[in-house]
Write a protein that holds these residues in place. Structure first.
Motif, PDB file in Angstrom:
ATOM      1  N   GLU A 426       0.841  -1.194   0.000  1.00 56.34           N
ATOM      2  CA  GLU A 426       0.000   0.000   0.000  1.00 56.34           C
ATOM      3  C   GLU A 426       0.879   1.248   0.000  1.00 56.34           C
ATOM      4  OE1 GLU A 426      -1.477  -0.030   4.287  1.00 56.34           O
ATOM      5  OE2 GLU A 426      -2.364  -1.848   3.422  1.00 56.34           O
ATOM      6  N   PRO A 427       1.376   1.630  -1.186  1.00 60.09           N
ATOM      7  CA  PRO A 427       2.215   2.828  -1.238  1.00 60.09           C
ATOM      8  C   PRO A 427       1.393   4.079  -1.001  1.00 60.09           C
ATOM      9  CG  PRO A 427       1.810   2.016  -3.443  1.00 60.09           C
ATOM     10  CD  PRO A 427       1.188   1.047  -2.515  1.00 60.09           C
ATOM     11  N   ILE A 428       2.094   5.193  -0.784  1.00 65.10           N
ATOM     12  CA  ILE A 428       1.416   6.478  -0.612  1.00 65.10           C
ATOM     13  C   ILE A 428       0.610   6.781  -1.861  1.00 65.10           C
ATOM     14  CG2 ILE A 428       1.854   8.946  -0.422  1.00 65.10           C
ATOM     15  CD1 ILE A 428       4.383   8.129   1.190  1.00 65.10           C
ATOM     16  N   VAL A 429      -0.637   7.197  -1.650  1.00 67.36           N
ATOM     17  CA  VAL A 429      -1.501   7.432  -2.818  1.00 67.36           C
ATOM     18  C   VAL A 429      -0.962   8.577  -3.649  1.00 67.36           C
ATOM     19  CG1 VAL A 429      -3.615   6.515  -1.856  1.00 67.36           C
ATOM     20  CG2 VAL A 429      -2.956   8.870  -1.363  1.00 67.36           C
ATOM     21  N   ARG A 430      -1.455   8.652  -4.893  1.00 68.43           N
ATOM     22  CA  ARG A 430      -0.997   9.696  -5.787  1.00 68.43           C
ATOM     23  C   ARG A 430      -1.367  11.069  -5.223  1.00 68.43           C
ATOM     24  NH1 ARG A 430       1.167  10.768 -10.247  1.00 68.43           N
ATOM     25  NH2 ARG A 430       0.462  12.559 -11.434  1.00 68.43           N
ATOM     26  N   VAL A 431      -0.368  11.943  -5.087  1.00 61.92           N
ATOM     27  CA  VAL A 431      -0.599  13.262  -4.509  1.00 61.92           C
ATOM     28  C   VAL A 431      -0.903  14.227  -5.631  1.00 61.92           C
ATOM     29  CG1 VAL A 431       0.474  15.129  -3.252  1.00 61.92           C
ATOM     30  CG2 VAL A 431       0.936  12.791  -2.592  1.00 61.92           C
ATOM     31  N   LYS A 432      -1.967  15.018  -5.437  1.00 65.68           N
ATOM     32  CA  LYS A 432      -2.298  16.003  -6.464  1.00 65.68           C
ATOM     33  C   LYS A 432      -1.264  17.124  -6.401  1.00 65.68           C
ATOM     34  CE  LYS A 432      -6.324  18.597  -7.596  1.00 65.68           C
ATOM     35  NZ  LYS A 432      -6.087  19.699  -6.725  1.00 65.68           N
ATOM     36  N   ASN A 433      -0.617  17.382  -7.541  1.00 69.16           N
ATOM     37  CA  ASN A 433       0.453  18.370  -7.522  1.00 69.16           C
ATOM     38  C   ASN A 433      -0.099  19.784  -7.529  1.00 69.16           C
ATOM     39  OD1 ASN A 433       2.678  16.814  -7.356  1.00 69.16           O
ATOM     40  ND2 ASN A 433       2.931  16.585  -9.562  1.00 69.16           N
ATOM     41  N   ASN A 434       0.288  20.532  -6.516  1.00 70.73           N
ATOM     42  CA  ASN A 434      -0.045  21.944  -6.482  1.00 70.73           C
ATOM     43  C   ASN A 434       0.939  22.673  -7.402  1.00 70.73           C
ATOM     44  OD1 ASN A 434      -0.071  24.673  -5.670  1.00 70.73           O
ATOM     45  ND2 ASN A 434      -1.058  24.082  -3.769  1.00 70.73           N
ATOM     46  N   PRO A 435       0.460  23.537  -8.327  1.00 68.52           N
ATOM     47  CA  PRO A 435       1.403  24.157  -9.268  1.00 68.52           C
ATOM     48  C   PRO A 435       2.501  24.963  -8.586  1.00 68.52           C
ATOM     49  CG  PRO A 435      -0.796  25.132  -9.429  1.00 68.52           C
ATOM     50  CD  PRO A 435      -0.930  23.883  -8.649  1.00 68.52           C
ATOM     51  N   MET A 436       2.167  25.639  -7.471  1.00 68.23           N
ATOM     52  CA  MET A 436       3.195  26.444  -6.794  1.00 68.23           C
ATOM     53  C   MET A 436       4.299  25.566  -6.239  1.00 68.23           C
ATOM     54  SD  MET A 436       1.529  29.432  -4.625  1.00 68.23           S
ATOM     55  CE  MET A 436      -0.181  29.664  -4.872  1.00 68.23           C
ATOM     56  N   VAL A 437       3.875  24.438  -5.606  1.00 66.88           N
ATOM     57  CA  VAL A 437       4.875  23.541  -5.027  1.00 66.88           C
ATOM     58  C   VAL A 437       5.740  22.963  -6.132  1.00 66.88           C
ATOM     59  CG1 VAL A 437       5.188  21.477  -3.665  1.00 66.88           C
ATOM     60  CG2 VAL A 437       3.339  23.012  -3.126  1.00 66.88           C
ATOM     61  N   SER A 438       5.092  22.551  -7.251  1.00 65.17           N
ATOM     62  CA  SER A 438       5.877  21.983  -8.345  1.00 65.17           C
ATOM     63  C   SER A 438       6.867  23.014  -8.868  1.00 65.17           C
ATOM     64  CB  SER A 438       4.966  21.561  -9.481  1.00 65.17           C
ATOM     65  OG  SER A 438       3.932  20.770  -8.989  1.00 65.17           O
ATOM     66  N   PHE A 439       6.407  24.262  -8.985  1.00 63.46           N
ATOM     67  CA  PHE A 439       7.282  25.335  -9.467  1.00 63.46           C
ATOM     68  C   PHE A 439       8.512  25.460  -8.566  1.00 63.46           C
ATOM     69  CE2 PHE A 439       8.168  29.982  -9.137  1.00 63.46           C
ATOM     70  CZ  PHE A 439       8.777  30.128 -10.360  1.00 63.46           C
ATOM     71  N   ALA A 440       8.269  25.504  -7.232  1.00 67.00           N
ATOM     72  CA  ALA A 440       9.386  25.667  -6.304  1.00 67.00           C
ATOM     73  C   ALA A 440      10.312  24.464  -6.360  1.00 67.00           C
ATOM     74  CB  ALA A 440       8.867  25.871  -4.889  1.00 67.00           C
ATOM     75  N   LEU A 441       9.725  23.260  -6.471  1.00 67.02           N
ATOM     76  CA  LEU A 441      10.568  22.066  -6.527  1.00 67.02           C
ATOM     77  C   LEU A 441      11.414  22.078  -7.791  1.00 67.02           C
ATOM     78  CD1 LEU A 441       8.180  19.271  -5.253  1.00 67.02           C
ATOM     79  CD2 LEU A 441      10.163  20.211  -4.104  1.00 67.02           C
ATOM     80  N   ILE A 442      10.821  22.562  -8.905  1.00 65.69           N
ATOM     81  CA  ILE A 442      11.599  22.612 -10.148  1.00 65.69           C
ATOM     82  C   ILE A 442      12.713  23.646 -10.028  1.00 65.69           C
ATOM     83  CG2 ILE A 442      11.462  23.277 -12.567  1.00 65.69           C
ATOM     84  CD1 ILE A 442       8.692  21.897 -12.549  1.00 65.69           C
ATOM     85  N   ILE A 443      12.427  24.793  -9.376  1.00 68.86           N
ATOM     86  CA  ILE A 443      13.511  25.770  -9.151  1.00 68.86           C
ATOM     87  C   ILE A 443      14.654  25.119  -8.404  1.00 68.86           C
ATOM     88  CG2 ILE A 443      14.176  27.881  -7.949  1.00 68.86           C
ATOM     89  CD1 ILE A 443      11.552  29.028  -8.418  1.00 68.86           C
ATOM     90  N   CYS A 444      14.295  24.363  -7.338  1.00 69.02           N
ATOM     91  CA  CYS A 444      15.338  23.718  -6.536  1.00 69.02           C
ATOM     92  C   CYS A 444      16.132  22.747  -7.394  1.00 69.02           C
ATOM     93  CB  CYS A 444      14.727  22.977  -5.354  1.00 69.02           C
ATOM     94  SG  CYS A 444      14.067  24.052  -4.112  1.00 69.02           S
ATOM     95  N   ALA A 445      15.425  21.932  -8.193  1.00 68.45           N
ATOM     96  CA  ALA A 445      16.127  20.923  -8.985  1.00 68.45           C
ATOM     97  C   ALA A 445      17.026  21.583 -10.017  1.00 68.45           C
ATOM     98  CB  ALA A 445      15.110  20.014  -9.667  1.00 68.45           C
TER      99      ALA A 445
END
Lengths: 465, 103
Positions: A426-445
């Motif tokens: 039972e893995p962690i269910v699919r998390v709905k990506n918040n665009p702001m969080v994705s944006f910040a994560l992409i900046i970090c990457a």
């Protein structure tokens, strides 16, 4: 007069935002989501203000000084705060006291700015307090959670105690030299016994704040108990600012005591790396795991500090920049998962790749960077730190640091294996990506990947240092 | 007899270590906070003594004392607020009872 506004621009902008939030708080109030967007815009504006007209200057009779390097360090801290406001958006939206959260966080940031540009032990002490007391209040932000209040209690007591030790050291410095200004200290210091004793007290206080090993006991508990937004602030912004001021106090006012502090640094750096790494291996909670990993990273920062030359200073600043991106990415993923799935254990991350490939890749890049694997910036950061440390001539010390990098690889890869290879029913269910969080994560990457490859960044820091 | 610098320094150092001892051995959070205040006040004594006996023309010491008193008050306020919240959650202000997190 206009010079005052230009030299203190970062501090003034932060103060302005704090007052704005205070007025919003006493006024009618706003809906959390709207307010959060405004705060993010203001913090972004603050990041840009940091790049305008950075010149060297001294204010208030030498109590405040700024330079290109200091402005660059402040930019790193502002950028980190902006990223935190994006990454923890899910948690921030739900908190009932959003204005207070940012008032406290920005007061701490203001304290850190003043601390980095302080030119006297008095201003240094005041701004250090301004940067730690609000963070202790922030650690208590999950008001009805037991572990949150326990974390805040541990934080305020250890910071109060360490500031007592710091003050005792400052009083002895004053007694031995008759001055507390950074500019006039070097001419009064000659390596006498009382001065070394006083400096030992100062060093202890710094070690407390930076969670260097004999004084690291509060770190893991505070990191685990505090909300993730606060934990990431504490481990990245707060630690980075203390590292900046630590290195500038060691290199400038206390340069005369170099033989004494060099030995202290070598001993605590070895302890910090070894104990941080060994304890990180056995952690189950992801926040605790990142806490011990950040203790180990501080050990590497101390290795760079032993260099006692320009490359020591620039490698530490560069490493903190890289560390900001990598640690914020790791904490960002942990924040998303803890907010959406309520899980914080490493075992829960098993099989994350099947359900959330984006988050797993970001986490993997961040952990590779923390471990120091070549294409990422973390490798170059550690390389520069160890090269700088080697320039002081302690080769066996550098060998110990390099061996520690191998130990750290083990526990970082353990998390990556859990995410990508381990099976989970039972893995962690699919998390709905918040665009702001994705944006910040992409900046970090992008930051992690590019900061290492663009060589002019390091050269720019070196030209400032 | 007029007390000299050594006597005052002896008192302030003793006060400092009494505070440190209290900080590590007491179990009640409010008492721990009082121990921290002892440490801070020993520093105040130190500053005043150094200012009077060694550097009477440089008033940094006296100024520093004023700031320490103010900061100590601020710190105590936040610490007490946190302790009150801890009491609400744990029904106790004994540090031994706050043990949710270990190792």
């Amino acid at each position: 007069m206009s010079e005052f506004f230009i030299l203190m621009k970062s501090e003034l902008v932060i103060t302005f935002i704090i007052f704005l939030l205070l007025f919003i708080k006493i006024g009618k109030g706003m809906k959390n989501e709207l307010l959060l967007q405004w705060i993010q815009i203001l913090l972004l504006a603050n990041c840009f203000v940091g790049f305008i007209d950075n010149r060297d200057g001294v204010l208030f009779d030498g109590m405040f000084h700024t330079s290109g390097l200091i402005a660059f360090e402040k930019n790193i801290l502002s950028l980190g705060t902006y990223l935190i406001s994006l990454l923890c958006v899910d948690w921030l939206k739900k908190t009932p006291h959003l204005p207070e959260f940012f008032i406290l966080m920005l007061s701490a940031l203001l304290g850190m700015f003043l601390m980095i540009s302080s030119g006297s032990l008095l201003i240094f002490f005041l701004s250090l307090e301004l940067s730690t007391i609000p963070v202790a209040a922030l650690a208590n932000f999950d008001l009805d959670k037991k572990i949150s209040s326990e974390a805040a209690m541990k934080m305020i007591l250890s910071s109060a105690f360490s500031s007592g030790v710091l003050l005792f050291g400052i009083s002895l410095v004053y007694g031995a030299t008759g001055t507390i200004g950074f500019a006039s200290l070097p001419s009064h210091l000659d390596g006498g016994t009382l001065q070394i004793l006083a400096f030992t007290f100062l060093f202890t206080a710094f070690a407390f704040k930076l969670s260097v090993v004999p004084f690291h006991l509060w770190t893991a508990d505070v990191y685990e108990g505090a909300p993730i937004a606060v934990t990431s602030f504490l481990s990245v912004i707060s630690k980075g600012s203390i590292a900046f001021i630590f290195i500038s106090t060691l290199y400038k006012p206390f340069q005369a005591l170099h033989p004494a502090w060099n030995n202290m640094l070598v001993i605590v750096a070895i302890c910090t790396m070894i104990i941080g790494n060994l304890f990180a291996i056995r952690q189950q909670n992801i926040k605790r795991f990142l806490a011990f990993s950040s203790i180990a990273q501080v050990g590497f920062i101390l290795v760079g500090m032993t260099a006692n030359n320009i490359s020591g200073n620039s490698s530490v600043v560069y490493f903190v920049l890289v560390y900001t991106f990598s640690n914020l990415a790791a904490f960002g993923v942990a924040a998303v998962i803890s907010e959406n799935a309520g899980k914080e254990n490493i075992d829960d991350y098993k099989g994350l790749y099947q359900t959330n490939p984006f988050l797993s890749w970001i986490m993997a890049i961040a952990l590779f960077s923390l471990a120091g694997i070549p294409p990422t910036a973390g490798f170059f950061g550690k390389l520069f730190l160890l090269t700088a440390g080697a320039s002081a001539g302690n080769y066996w010390f550098i060998i110990i640091a390099a061996l520690n990098m191998i130990i750290s690889l083990y526990y970082y890869l353990r998390v990556i294996r859990a995410m990508f290879m381990d099976k989970n029913d039972e893995p962690i269910v699919r998390v709905k990506n918040n665009p702001m969080v994705s944006f910040a994560l992409i900046i970090c990457a992008v930051g992690i990947l590019l900061v290492g490859l663009l060589s002019w960044i390091y050269e720019y820091i070196q030209s400032l240092a | 007899m007029q007390p000299g610098l050594n006597q005052i320094l002896f008192i302030s150092t003793a006060l400092f270590f009494i505070g440190v001892y209290g900080f590590f051995t007491r179990r009640n959070l409010v008492t721990i906070l009082m121990s921290v205040e002892l440490v801070l006040n020993s520093v105040n004594l130190n500053f005043i003594a150094f200012n009077k006996y060694l550097w009477p023309n440089r008033l940094d010491g006296v100024f520093f004392t004023v700031f320490i008193i103010a900061i100590a008050a601020a710190e105590a306020a936040v610490a007490i607020a946190i302790i009150i919240n801890l009491y609400r959650n744990h029904q106790s202000i004994d540090v031994e009872k706050a043990e949710e997190m270990k190792y």
